[in-house]
Design a protein around this motif. Structure first.
Motif, PDB file in Angstrom:
ATOM      1  N   GLN A  13       0.810  -1.214   0.000  1.00  0.00           N
ATOM      2  CA  GLN A  13       0.000   0.000   0.000  1.00  0.00           C
ATOM      3  C   GLN A  13       0.844   1.265   0.000  1.00  0.00           C
ATOM      4  OE1 GLN A  13      -2.885  -0.248   3.251  1.00  0.00           O
ATOM      5  NE2 GLN A  13      -3.006  -2.447   2.947  1.00  0.00           N
ATOM      6  N   GLU A  14       2.015   1.227   0.619  1.00  0.00           N
ATOM      7  CA  GLU A  14       2.797   2.448   0.828  1.00  0.00           C
ATOM      8  C   GLU A  14       3.980   2.596  -0.115  1.00  0.00           C
ATOM      9  OE1 GLU A  14       3.900   2.542   4.923  1.00  0.00           O
ATOM     10  OE2 GLU A  14       1.823   2.695   5.643  1.00  0.00           O
ATOM     11  N   LEU A  15       4.354   1.528  -0.831  1.00  0.00           N
ATOM     12  CA  LEU A  15       5.523   1.590  -1.701  1.00  0.00           C
ATOM     13  C   LEU A  15       5.123   1.166  -3.112  1.00  0.00           C
ATOM     14  CD1 LEU A  15       8.537   2.202  -1.694  1.00  0.00           C
ATOM     15  CD2 LEU A  15       8.963  -0.200  -1.157  1.00  0.00           C
ATOM     16  N   VAL A  93       2.546  -0.898 -16.369  1.00  0.00           N
ATOM     17  CA  VAL A  93       2.444  -2.354 -16.519  1.00  0.00           C
ATOM     18  C   VAL A  93       1.833  -2.961 -15.258  1.00  0.00           C
ATOM     19  CG1 VAL A  93       3.765  -4.504 -16.672  1.00  0.00           C
ATOM     20  CG2 VAL A  93       4.304  -2.607 -18.197  1.00  0.00           C
ATOM     21  N   GLU A  94       2.339  -2.567 -14.102  1.00  0.00           N
ATOM     22  CA  GLU A  94       1.838  -3.118 -12.846  1.00  0.00           C
ATOM     23  C   GLU A  94       0.442  -2.613 -12.521  1.00  0.00           C
ATOM     24  OE1 GLU A  94       1.866  -5.357  -9.222  1.00  0.00           O
ATOM     25  OE2 GLU A  94       2.683  -5.534 -11.240  1.00  0.00           O
ATOM     26  N   LEU A  95       0.154  -1.364 -12.809  1.00  0.00           N
ATOM     27  CA  LEU A  95      -1.179  -0.828 -12.532  1.00  0.00           C
ATOM     28  C   LEU A  95      -2.236  -1.543 -13.366  1.00  0.00           C
ATOM     29  CD1 LEU A  95      -0.391   2.985 -12.280  1.00  0.00           C
ATOM     30  CD2 LEU A  95      -1.045   1.450 -10.412  1.00  0.00           C
ATOM     31  N   LYS A  96      -1.917  -1.853 -14.601  1.00  0.00           N
ATOM     32  CA  LYS A  96      -2.872  -2.603 -15.435  1.00  0.00           C
ATOM     33  C   LYS A  96      -3.112  -3.994 -14.856  1.00  0.00           C
ATOM     34  CE  LYS A  96      -0.672  -1.986 -19.343  1.00  0.00           C
ATOM     35  NZ  LYS A  96      -0.371  -2.172 -20.790  1.00  0.00           N
ATOM     36  N   LEU A  98      -2.842  -4.943 -11.667  1.00  0.00           N
ATOM     37  CA  LEU A  98      -3.639  -4.816 -10.451  1.00  0.00           C
ATOM     38  C   LEU A  98      -5.092  -4.468 -10.772  1.00  0.00           C
ATOM     39  CD1 LEU A  98      -1.131  -2.801  -8.204  1.00  0.00           C
ATOM     40  CD2 LEU A  98      -1.734  -5.220  -7.982  1.00  0.00           C
ATOM     41  N   ALA A  99      -5.296  -3.575 -11.722  1.00  0.00           N
ATOM     42  CA  ALA A  99      -6.659  -3.186 -12.095  1.00  0.00           C
ATOM     43  C   ALA A  99      -7.426  -4.385 -12.645  1.00  0.00           C
ATOM     44  CB  ALA A  99      -6.621  -2.066 -13.128  1.00  0.00           C
ATOM     45  N   HIS A 100      -6.769  -5.177 -13.468  1.00  0.00           N
ATOM     46  CA  HIS A 100      -7.432  -6.361 -14.023  1.00  0.00           C
ATOM     47  C   HIS A 100      -7.815  -7.329 -12.909  1.00  0.00           C
ATOM     48  CE1 HIS A 100      -7.552 -10.406 -15.927  1.00  0.00           C
ATOM     49  NE2 HIS A 100      -8.220  -9.739 -16.853  1.00  0.00           N
ATOM     50  N   ARG A 101      -6.938  -7.470 -11.917  1.00  0.00           N
ATOM     51  CA  ARG A 101      -7.222  -8.355 -10.795  1.00  0.00           C
ATOM     52  C   ARG A 101      -8.434  -7.857 -10.013  1.00  0.00           C
ATOM     53  NH1 ARG A 101      -6.998 -13.436  -8.905  1.00  0.00           N
ATOM     54  NH2 ARG A 101      -6.758 -13.496  -6.635  1.00  0.00           N
ATOM     55  N   VAL A 102      -8.469  -6.570  -9.726  1.00  0.00           N
ATOM     56  CA  VAL A 102      -9.590  -6.004  -8.961  1.00  0.00           C
ATOM     57  C   VAL A 102     -10.893  -6.145  -9.735  1.00  0.00           C
ATOM     58  CG1 VAL A 102     -10.580  -3.853  -8.078  1.00  0.00           C
ATOM     59  CG2 VAL A 102      -8.182  -4.409  -7.601  1.00  0.00           C
ATOM     60  N   GLU A 103     -10.865  -5.833 -11.020  1.00  0.00           N
ATOM     61  CA  GLU A 103     -12.094  -5.937 -11.815  1.00  0.00           C
ATOM     62  C   GLU A 103     -12.560  -7.384 -11.950  1.00  0.00           C
ATOM     63  OE1 GLU A 103     -12.931  -3.194 -15.161  1.00  0.00           O
ATOM     64  OE2 GLU A 103     -10.778  -2.748 -15.064  1.00  0.00           O
ATOM     65  N   SER A 104     -11.619  -8.308 -12.036  1.00  0.00           N
ATOM     66  CA  SER A 104     -11.980  -9.724 -12.193  1.00  0.00           C
ATOM     67  C   SER A 104     -12.587 -10.296 -10.921  1.00  0.00           C
ATOM     68  CB  SER A 104     -10.734 -10.539 -12.579  1.00  0.00           C
ATOM     69  OG  SER A 104     -10.226 -10.134 -13.819  1.00  0.00           O
ATOM     70  N   VAL A 105     -12.011  -9.919  -9.775  1.00  0.00           N
ATOM     71  CA  VAL A 105     -12.441 -10.498  -8.503  1.00  0.00           C
ATOM     72  C   VAL A 105     -13.643  -9.760  -7.913  1.00  0.00           C
ATOM     73  CG1 VAL A 105     -11.726 -10.977  -6.118  1.00  0.00           C
ATOM     74  CG2 VAL A 105     -10.133 -11.365  -8.009  1.00  0.00           C
ATOM     75  N   ARG A 189      -6.225  -1.773  -2.455  1.00  0.00           N
ATOM     76  CA  ARG A 189      -5.510  -0.690  -1.794  1.00  0.00           C
ATOM     77  C   ARG A 189      -4.198  -0.379  -2.509  1.00  0.00           C
ATOM     78  NH1 ARG A 189      -7.465   0.600   3.230  1.00  0.00           N
ATOM     79  NH2 ARG A 189      -9.148  -0.744   3.981  1.00  0.00           N
ATOM     80  N   ALA A 190      -3.487  -1.427  -2.910  1.00  0.00           N
ATOM     81  CA  ALA A 190      -2.224  -1.228  -3.623  1.00  0.00           C
ATOM     82  C   ALA A 190      -2.458  -0.550  -4.965  1.00  0.00           C
ATOM     83  CB  ALA A 190      -1.522  -2.571  -3.822  1.00  0.00           C
ATOM     84  N   LEU A 191      -3.540  -0.914  -5.627  1.00  0.00           N
ATOM     85  CA  LEU A 191      -3.883  -0.303  -6.909  1.00  0.00           C
ATOM     86  C   LEU A 191      -4.092   1.198  -6.755  1.00  0.00           C
ATOM     87  CD1 LEU A 191      -4.820  -0.250  -9.878  1.00  0.00           C
ATOM     88  CD2 LEU A 191      -7.114  -0.909  -9.058  1.00  0.00           C
ATOM     89  N   TYR A 192      -4.895   1.601  -5.792  1.00  0.00           N
ATOM     90  CA  TYR A 192      -5.198   3.029  -5.636  1.00  0.00           C
ATOM     91  C   TYR A 192      -3.980   3.802  -5.142  1.00  0.00           C
ATOM     92  CZ  TYR A 192     -10.184   2.481  -6.662  1.00  0.00           C
ATOM     93  OH  TYR A 192     -11.380   2.248  -7.288  1.00  0.00           O
ATOM     94  N   SER A 193      -3.160   3.166  -4.305  1.00  0.00           N
ATOM     95  CA  SER A 193      -1.918   3.805  -3.874  1.00  0.00           C
ATOM     96  C   SER A 193      -0.986   4.013  -5.065  1.00  0.00           C
ATOM     97  CB  SER A 193      -1.231   2.933  -2.818  1.00  0.00           C
ATOM     98  OG  SER A 193       0.025   3.466  -2.457  1.00  0.00           O
TER      99      SER A 193
END
Length: 224
Positions: A13-15, A93-96, A98-105, A189-193
């Motif tokens: 979340q913080e890094l 690359v990482e944000l995409k 994480l976003a895909h994971r959040v939208e899928s789950v 949380r990591a995605l939005y951070s």
């Protein structure tokens, strides 16, 4: 507290960027996020100090707070390439992912940022094209002392910067201004951070180009 004694969830979340490292080593920061970096590394038979060193390299350089108005064009350009161009490519690359994971789950939740993955993909393509234009056309002109020939390319970059800001506004709309819902998982949380860090970096990137580097050839600061 050192990074080794910090939980994976807190680091995620913080890094910004930590989740990509965790994913590479198959360290679960979502379900297993309560474990410290030391504990997780030991359990996975990883060198905790080498892992800590990788994470420490994610911390941004402090040169962003420097007064760049006195720096030479070539020095500013070198900083832009390392601090922003390289970083944006890794961030998106990482944000995409994480976003895909959040939208899928969590696609069944009203608060889910539906369409965010596709939006980030489009942003990444547009930003990549923009940065390639700077790297192949504009920056060589400025670094080579041919700034008087750069007015046309600079005007294009300024216009595209406004487009990036509009895309960020769309991202804010999709995420309700990065508002986390109650009970958001560590991935969310990591995605939005990470999105918050990306926004701050992009804003600093555009400011340094518009108001310092490009302004030298525009007769004064240009705020877009």
């Amino acid at each position: 507290m050192t990074l080794l004694d910090t939980s994976l969830a807190q680091l995620a979340q913080e890094l910004p960027g930590a989740t990509a490292i965790f994913n590479h080593y198959n360290l679960s920061f979502c379900c297993g996020g309560k474990h410290t970096l030391r504990e997780a590394a030991s359990k996975a038979s990883l060198d905790c100090h080498a892992l800590e060193a990788e994470l420490l390299r994610l911390k941004p350089e402090t040169e962003q707070d420097r007064d760049w108005t006195q720096a030479e064009d070539a020095e500013i350009i070198a900083y832009l390439l390392k601090r922003f161009h390289e970083v944006h490519r890794v961030q998106l690359v990482e944000l995409k992912r994480l976003a895909h994971r959040v939208e899928s789950v969590h696609g069944d939740r009203e608060e889910c940022p539906h369409g965010l993955t596709e939006h980030l993909h489009r942003m990444a393509m547009e930003l990549e094209q923009h940065m390639q234009k700077e790297e192949s056309i504009l920056f060589p002109l400025l670094a080579g002392g041919q700034g008087m020939m750069a007015d046309g390319p600079i005007q294009v970059m300024l216009m595209e910067h406004e487009g990036h800001r509009e895309e960020v506004a769309r991202m804010d709309a999709l995420t309700d201004n990065l508002t986390l819902p109650r009970g958001a998982c560590n991935t969310w949380r990591a995605l939005y951070s990470g999105l918050e860090a990306f926004k701050a970096d992009l804003d600093a990137h555009i400011h340094l180009e518009n108001d310092v580097l490009f302004a030298r050839y525009q007769g004064g600061p240009n705020h877009g």
